[in-house]
Enzyme design. Structure first.
Site, PDB file in Angstrom:
ATOM      1  N   ASP A 186       0.915  -1.013   0.007  1.00  0.00           N
ATOM      2  CA  ASP A 186       0.031   0.053  -0.029  1.00  0.00           C
ATOM      3  C   ASP A 186       1.057   1.355   0.003  1.00  0.00           C
ATOM      4  O   ASP A 186       1.591   1.617   0.935  1.00  0.00           O
ATOM      5  CB  ASP A 186      -0.848  -0.291   1.237  1.00  0.00           C
ATOM      6  N   ASP A 226      -2.934   4.908  -2.686  1.00  0.00           N
ATOM      7  CA  ASP A 226      -3.859   5.314  -1.635  1.00  0.00           C
ATOM      8  C   ASP A 226      -4.317   6.965  -1.978  1.00  0.00           C
ATOM      9  O   ASP A 226      -3.398   7.786  -2.547  1.00  0.00           O
ATOM     10  CB  ASP A 226      -3.157   5.525  -0.268  1.00  0.00           C
ATOM     11  N   HIS A 279     -11.137  -1.652   4.890  1.00  0.00           N
ATOM     12  CA  HIS A 279     -10.812  -1.080   6.165  1.00  0.00           C
ATOM     13  C   HIS A 279     -11.569   0.230   6.566  1.00  0.00           C
ATOM     14  O   HIS A 279     -10.953   0.547   7.405  1.00  0.00           O
ATOM     15  CB  HIS A 279      -9.224  -1.277   6.187  1.00  0.00           C
ATOM     16  N   ASP A 280     -12.092   0.704   5.527  1.00  0.00           N
ATOM     17  CA  ASP A 280     -12.621   2.263   5.761  1.00  0.00           C
ATOM     18  C   ASP A 280     -14.187   2.148   5.744  1.00  0.00           C
ATOM     19  O   ASP A 280     -14.759   3.083   6.034  1.00  0.00           O
ATOM     20  CB  ASP A 280     -12.387   2.891   4.576  1.00  0.00           C
ATOM     21  N   GLU A 304      -6.874   3.855  -5.459  1.00  0.00           N
ATOM     22  CA  GLU A 304      -7.976   4.279  -4.652  1.00  0.00           C
ATOM     23  C   GLU A 304      -8.578   5.432  -5.224  1.00  0.00           C
ATOM     24  O   GLU A 304      -8.089   6.376  -4.810  1.00  0.00           O
ATOM     25  CB  GLU A 304      -7.611   4.371  -3.206  1.00  0.00           C
TER      26      GLU A 304
HETATM   27  C1  GLC Z   1      -7.502   6.401   2.199  1.00  0.00           C
HETATM   28  C2  GLC Z   1      -7.316   5.139   3.202  1.00  0.00           C
HETATM   29  C3  GLC Z   1      -7.773   5.351   4.532  1.00  0.00           C
HETATM   30  C4  GLC Z   1      -6.840   6.467   5.056  1.00  0.00           C
HETATM   31  C5  GLC Z   1      -6.671   7.761   4.278  1.00  0.00           C
HETATM   32  C6  GLC Z   1      -5.669   8.536   4.247  1.00  0.00           C
HETATM   33  O1  GLC Z   1      -8.791   6.595   2.064  1.00  0.00           O
HETATM   34  O2  GLC Z   1      -7.932   3.921   2.778  1.00  0.00           O
HETATM   35  O3  GLC Z   1      -7.557   4.334   5.462  1.00  0.00           O
HETATM   36  O4  GLC Z   1      -7.111   7.073   6.480  1.00  0.00           O
HETATM   37  O5  GLC Z   1      -6.618   7.312   2.633  1.00  0.00           O
HETATM   38  O6  GLC Z   1      -4.193   8.131   3.881  1.00  0.00           O
END
Ligand code: GLC
Length: 539
Positions: A103, A205, A333-334, A268
């Protein structure tokens, strides 16, 4: 190893919550813990049979956002282990033919990253322009109205040098300035380092924030916003995200992947009204669709109905260019876990759906056993989002509780009597070991489906053809050198479904969401599905 196109699925592992190794035994999962569980994923009699894993960040971090605040992109955080542990994990995973994705956090570093420490020393420091520092407005307020995802202004005052700096997330996560070619090169160099080590892929990310309007214009006020909503939506994020330069920044990353054979990057990239599916796909297509992809997260925000899922999938598949791949992701995970969001039976049905769609499905650890959101008391809250924007159901801790391996104390996650987040109270009734002993468990269903994907590549690459959508039923076909029909009953009633006239074959059931006894049954003109049943038919 096959190539990435033949990978049957990716399992996202949240390292803090997968397995605490007995060596560290601190109630936090780690790399040696993951190594000890590789056999569960692939290569043994009872394995799930999944071809790839993605690890949420394992780099050095002060952990304000649990690793999404990186202070050294080329080191492993001691909480998770050492570089030697990582090399061992990579070797052992590859020995089992499991690909490993990391990641990568390109939008921001930790405020404890050396670059930021330097940048804060003076306005003329060579690293100052690695970040986005700006003067206050004449009245001392922040340079514009941009908001932080985690609550409040996206600007933090830096007293020593008397300027604000931009942080789209926590103030401990300052945004990098991607307009600066030195930043571009430094980040490309990080990717080169990990690909050079043999890492197979990267999840990138929060890419939406990497490109922002260079004049830092105010975001327009969102007139549809109502109190009670996530305060981040008080403005429309028109200028703080998705500037036209974004594609170029992403291309820098895919170009590094291109320096090696058979690597991938998955972005993402959530959809919203300013970035509908068409523009996401256009973006991927203009960058490098053979190497890059974007998660399709739509199922996480959809209503559970045949029409809703059918519309989402038909539209996505219709736009997807031939060389691009879909990465359907139903849980991460979000977000709230699938079984909690839709229900247990619904989660089984969606397993059949997700694992018969084209492309590479992405699962979240525990999804394969139907893990549910944990109950987190106020004293147990860890997530900075919940701490900063409390009681709106935005906190992500419930989806991050320890993996439920067995009915041993602490669900077999740790030998300690406590863990960083509490183990779900339902672990005795729902755990891997229990499900491994049942042919009709959700885990067994996932094994069947991953195995089908492994044996029949038409499920990965074959054509997707919509057959029928009613208020209850969504039916589609996957075809190429072989042919499969998938019928999903989204209703709580039994449904009798006529198969298309031109089916012209005798089909048999190869997988069923609920009634495993149907497997092997022959089907000709019609089929009966119980409530929330989904069947895969092979012609
Ligand atoms: C993305 C991740 C999340 C994180 C954010 C900031 O959305 O999935 O878990 O808090 O980025 O890096």
């Amino acid at each position: 190893m096959d190539n990435w196109r033949d990978v049957n699925g990716i399992m996202q592992i949240y390292p803090r919550s997968y397995q605490d190794s007995s060596a560290s035994n601190d109630g936090v999962g780690d790399l040696r813990g993951i190594i000890s569980r590789l056999g569960y994923l692939k290569g043994e009699k009872d394995s799930l049979g999944i071809d790839a894993i993605w690890l949420s960040p394992i780099f050095t971090s002060p952990m304000h956002d649990f690793g999404y605040d990186v202070s050294d992109y080329k080191e492993i955080d001691p909480l998770f282990g050492t570089m030697q542990d990582f090399d061992d994990l990579l070797r052992e995973a590859h020995a089992r033919d499991i690909r490993v994705m990391l990641d990568f956090v390109p939008n921001h570093t930790s405020s404890e990253h050396q670059w930021f420490i330097e940048a804060c020393k003076s306005r003329t420091n060579p690293y100052r322009d690695y970040y986005i520092f700006r003067d206050a407005r004449p009245d001392g307020s922040p340079p514009n109205n941009w908001l932080s995802v985690f609550g409040g202004s996206a600007w933090q005052w830096h007293e020593q040098t008397k300027q604000y700096y931009l942080h789209s997330f926590l103030s401990q996560q300052p945004d990098l300035n991607w307009q600066n070619t030195a930043v571009q090169q430094a980040m490309a160099d990080v990717l080169r380092f990990w690909f050079g080590k043999g890492v197979d892929g990267i999840r990138a990310d929060a890419i939406r924030w990497m490109g922002k309007n260079i004049d830092l214009l105010d975001d327009p006020i969102n007139s549809a916003f109502t109190a009670g909503q996530d305060p981040y939506h008080a403005v429309e994020h028109r200028y703080s995200r998705f500037s036209p330069e974004l594609n170029g920044y992403l291309k820098i990353m895919t170009d590094v992947a291109r320096e090696h054979d058979d690597k991938i990057l998955i972005f993402e990239d959530h959809l919203d009204s300013l970035s509908p599916v068409e523009s996401q796909i256009r973006r991927i297509n203009s960058i490098d669709p053979e190497v890059a992809g974007a998660f399709n997260f739509e199922a996480m925000h959809r209503q559970f109905s045949a029409r809703s899922f059918s519309e989402m999938i038909n539209r996505y598949q219709a736009y997807l260019p031939a060389q691009a791949r879909a990465f359907y992701c139903f849980s991460n995970h979000d977000e709230s876990r699938l079984a909690s969001r839709f229900g247990e039976k619904q989660a089984r049905m969606l397993a059949v759906l997700q694992l018969t769609l084209p492309g590479t499905p992405v699962l979240y650890y525990g999804q394969e056993i139907g893990m549910r959101d944990g109950v987190i008391s106020p004293e147990e809250v860890q997530d900075p989002f919940e701490k900063r924007v409390p009681n709106k159901g935005l906190g992500r801790d419930p989806a991050r509780t320890p993996m439920q391996w067995s009915d041993e104390p602490m669900a077999g996650f740790t030998k300690l009597n406590r863990s960083w987040l509490p183990v779900n109270s339902d672990y005795v009734a729902n755990n891997v070991r229990l499900q491994q002993h049942s042919n009709n468990s959700l885990l067994s269903l996932h094994k069947t489906l991953f195995n089908l994907r492994k044996q029949h590549h038409v499920l990965l690459h074959g054509e997707f053809k919509h057959l029928q959508t009613t208020s209850d039923i969504f039916m589609f076909e996957r075809k190429g050198e072989e042919r499969f029909i998938v019928v999903c009953n989204f209703s709580e009633q039994t449904a009798h479904v006529l198969l298309p006239h031109n089916l012209d074959c005798e089909a048999h059931v190869v997988a069923a969401a609920h009634n495993a006894a149907m497997v092997g049954e022959k089907v000709r003109d019609s089929v009966t599905l119980e409530a929330l049943e989904a069947l895969v038919l092979a012609c």
